[in-house]
Design a protein around this motif. Structure first.
Motif, mmCIF file in Angstrom:
data_model
loop_
_atom_site.group_PDB
_atom_site.id
_atom_site.type_symbol
_atom_site.label_atom_id
_atom_site.label_comp_id
_atom_site.label_asym_id
_atom_site.label_seq_id
_atom_site.Cartn_x
_atom_site.Cartn_y
_atom_site.Cartn_z
ATOM 1 N N THR A 130 27.821 7.478 14.629
ATOM 2 C CA THR A 130 28.293 6.732 13.469
ATOM 3 C C THR A 130 27.148 5.944 12.851
ATOM 4 O O THR A 130 26.146 5.667 13.520
ATOM 5 C CB THR A 130 29.424 5.765 13.875
ATOM 6 N N VAL A 131 27.302 5.565 11.601
ATOM 7 C CA VAL A 131 26.242 4.834 10.898
ATOM 8 C C VAL A 131 25.949 3.484 11.543
ATOM 9 O O VAL A 131 24.841 2.968 11.405
ATOM 10 C CB VAL A 131 26.566 4.654 9.393
ATOM 11 N N ASP A 132 26.919 2.914 12.258
ATOM 12 C CA ASP A 132 26.705 1.600 12.868
ATOM 13 C C ASP A 132 26.188 1.666 14.304
ATOM 14 O O ASP A 132 25.958 0.637 14.931
ATOM 15 C CB ASP A 132 27.972 0.755 12.790
ATOM 16 N N ASN A 133 25.957 2.855 14.842
ATOM 17 C CA ASN A 133 25.441 2.990 16.208
ATOM 18 C C ASN A 133 23.910 2.970 16.164
ATOM 19 O O ASN A 133 23.242 3.984 16.296
ATOM 20 C CB ASN A 133 25.962 4.273 16.860
ATOM 21 N N THR A 134 23.368 1.775 15.970
ATOM 22 C CA THR A 134 21.924 1.628 15.778
ATOM 23 C C THR A 134 21.123 2.065 17.003
ATOM 24 O O THR A 134 20.021 2.595 16.851
ATOM 25 C CB THR A 134 21.557 0.172 15.407
ATOM 26 N N GLY A 135 21.668 1.872 18.199
ATOM 27 C CA GLY A 135 20.968 2.311 19.403
ATOM 28 C C GLY A 135 20.771 3.814 19.413
ATOM 29 O O GLY A 135 19.661 4.314 19.633
ATOM 30 N N ALA A 136 21.844 4.563 19.162
ATOM 31 C CA ALA A 136 21.752 6.029 19.138
ATOM 32 C C ALA A 136 20.846 6.496 18.009
ATOM 33 O O ALA A 136 20.036 7.416 18.201
ATOM 34 C CB ALA A 136 23.144 6.645 18.995
ATOM 35 N N LEU A 137 20.956 5.883 16.854
ATOM 36 C CA LEU A 137 20.117 6.287 15.722
ATOM 37 C C LEU A 137 18.636 6.079 16.036
ATOM 38 O O LEU A 137 17.795 6.918 15.707
ATOM 39 C CB LEU A 137 20.519 5.529 14.457
ATOM 40 N N GLY A 138 18.313 4.970 16.699
ATOM 41 C CA GLY A 138 16.928 4.711 17.084
ATOM 42 C C GLY A 138 16.416 5.733 18.077
ATOM 43 O O GLY A 138 15.296 6.241 17.947
ATOM 44 N N VAL A 139 17.229 6.063 19.080
ATOM 45 C CA VAL A 139 16.836 7.066 20.078
ATOM 46 C C VAL A 139 16.607 8.413 19.401
ATOM 47 O O VAL A 139 15.594 9.076 19.635
ATOM 48 C CB VAL A 139 17.910 7.181 21.188
ATOM 49 N N LEU A 140 17.537 8.820 18.557
ATOM 50 C CA LEU A 140 17.406 10.110 17.873
ATOM 51 C C LEU A 140 16.153 10.151 17.002
ATOM 52 O O LEU A 140 15.404 11.133 17.016
ATOM 53 C CB LEU A 140 18.665 10.396 17.045
ATOM 54 N N ALA A 141 15.899 9.088 16.259
ATOM 55 C CA ALA A 141 14.712 9.044 15.397
ATOM 56 C C ALA A 141 13.435 9.095 16.235
ATOM 57 O O ALA A 141 12.490 9.829 15.898
ATOM 58 C CB ALA A 141 14.735 7.792 14.523
ATOM 59 N N ARG A 142 13.389 8.339 17.342
ATOM 60 C CA ARG A 142 12.193 8.345 18.199
ATOM 61 C C ARG A 142 11.937 9.716 18.808
ATOM 62 O O ARG A 142 10.814 10.025 19.192
ATOM 63 C CB ARG A 142 12.317 7.291 19.302
ATOM 64 N N CYS A 143 12.971 10.517 18.936
ATOM 65 C CA CYS A 143 12.819 11.847 19.531
ATOM 66 C C CYS A 143 12.677 12.940 18.474
ATOM 67 O O CYS A 143 12.772 14.131 18.782
ATOM 68 C CB CYS A 143 13.982 12.127 20.465
ATOM 69 N N GLY A 144 12.446 12.541 17.226
ATOM 70 C CA GLY A 144 12.134 13.513 16.182
ATOM 71 C C GLY A 144 13.311 14.145 15.475
ATOM 72 O O GLY A 144 13.141 15.172 14.797
ATOM 73 N N ALA A 145 14.487 13.553 15.579
ATOM 74 C CA ALA A 145 15.664 14.134 14.929
ATOM 75 C C ALA A 145 15.589 13.996 13.414
ATOM 76 O O ALA A 145 15.129 12.976 12.895
ATOM 77 C CB ALA A 145 16.938 13.467 15.439
ATOM 78 N N LYS A 146 16.059 15.022 12.742
ATOM 79 C CA LYS A 146 16.295 14.943 11.301
ATOM 80 C C LYS A 146 17.728 14.456 11.156
ATOM 81 O O LYS A 146 18.656 15.051 11.710
ATOM 82 C CB LYS A 146 16.110 16.312 10.660
ATOM 83 N N LEU A 147 17.911 13.350 10.415
ATOM 84 C CA LEU A 147 19.222 12.720 10.276
ATOM 85 C C LEU A 147 19.795 12.992 8.893
ATOM 86 O O LEU A 147 19.082 12.916 7.898
ATOM 87 C CB LEU A 147 19.105 11.213 10.509
ATOM 88 N N ARG A 148 21.106 13.294 8.877
ATOM 89 C CA ARG A 148 21.801 13.531 7.615
ATOM 90 C C ARG A 148 23.118 12.771 7.656
ATOM 91 O O ARG A 148 23.879 12.869 8.620
ATOM 92 C CB ARG A 148 22.049 15.036 7.458
ATOM 93 N N SER A 149 23.379 12.011 6.586
ATOM 94 C CA SER A 149 24.586 11.208 6.514
ATOM 95 C C SER A 149 25.703 11.969 5.820
ATOM 96 O O SER A 149 25.483 12.670 4.838
ATOM 97 C CB SER A 149 24.292 9.908 5.747
ATOM 98 N N ASP A 150 26.908 11.820 6.353
ATOM 99 C CA ASP A 150 28.103 12.420 5.773
ATOM 100 C C ASP A 150 29.205 11.364 5.873
ATOM 101 O O ASP A 150 29.957 11.335 6.842
ATOM 102 C CB ASP A 150 28.464 13.688 6.532
#
Length: 169
Positions: free
Chosen positions: A132-152
């Motif tokens: 979810t957009v408010d799960n900042t911990g998961a978003l940070g982990v994903l970004a640090r591991c090179g994930a491409k993020l797309r919002s829906d």
């Protein structure tokens, strides 16, 4: 981060330590699907947690096509990360949770990097996740591991391509 992070398939040996961490340091809704049971970590909810994890003991070749790993930090169970086959060839989906005491220390990113190695060793090309957009911990982990993020809307879709080396810590 104190100690090395490693992954160990969830089995009867580490299921009770995993449940102990979940009950002491997480909300039931963060670590398992909803069940009809009294609120909190009731006996019925604890048994549902065990049965949920046991249903995945077959791993990739089992009926759920899912491998669940206990996340260990310095030899102690601190959370869980999974990878599940998706319909698209060469793609798995991941999700994880950490006990409160293990959050904010780089454990999540280290666990995801380990999972990326396991996925690549199984011939996977893509690891996907949703949060979810408010799960900042998961978003940070994903970004640090090179994930491409797309919002829906309120959902974030993440994809990590395993054809290239993941970012270093």
């Amino acid at each position: 981060m104190a100690g090395a992070v490693r992954l160990e398939p969830v089995d009867e040996r580490n299921l009770e330590p995993l449940l102990s961490v979940a009950a002491a340091e997480a909300e039931p809704s963060d670590v398992m699907p909803p069940v009809e049971a009294p609120a909190g970590w009731s006996a019925a909810r604890r048994e549902a947690f065990r049965e949920f994890h046991r249903a995945h003991f077959g791993g990739f070749d089992g009926p759920t096509g899912t491998v669940m790993f206990a996340i260990l930090l310095g030899g102690e169970v601190v959370g869980m990360i999974r990878m599940a086959r998706r319909a698209e060839p060469g793609t798995v989906e991941t999700g994880m949770w950490l006990g409160r005491s293990a959050r904010g220390q780089g454990v999540g990113a280290a666990a995801l990097r380990e999972l990326l190695n396991v996925a690549a060793a199984h011939g996977m090309r893509t690891v996907a996740a949703e949060t979810t957009v408010d799960n900042t911990g998961a978003l940070g982990v994903l970004a640090r591991c090179g994930a491409k993020l797309r919002s829906d809307g309120g959902t974030i879709h993440a994809e990590i391509c395993l054809d290239s080396a993941p970012p270093m810590p």
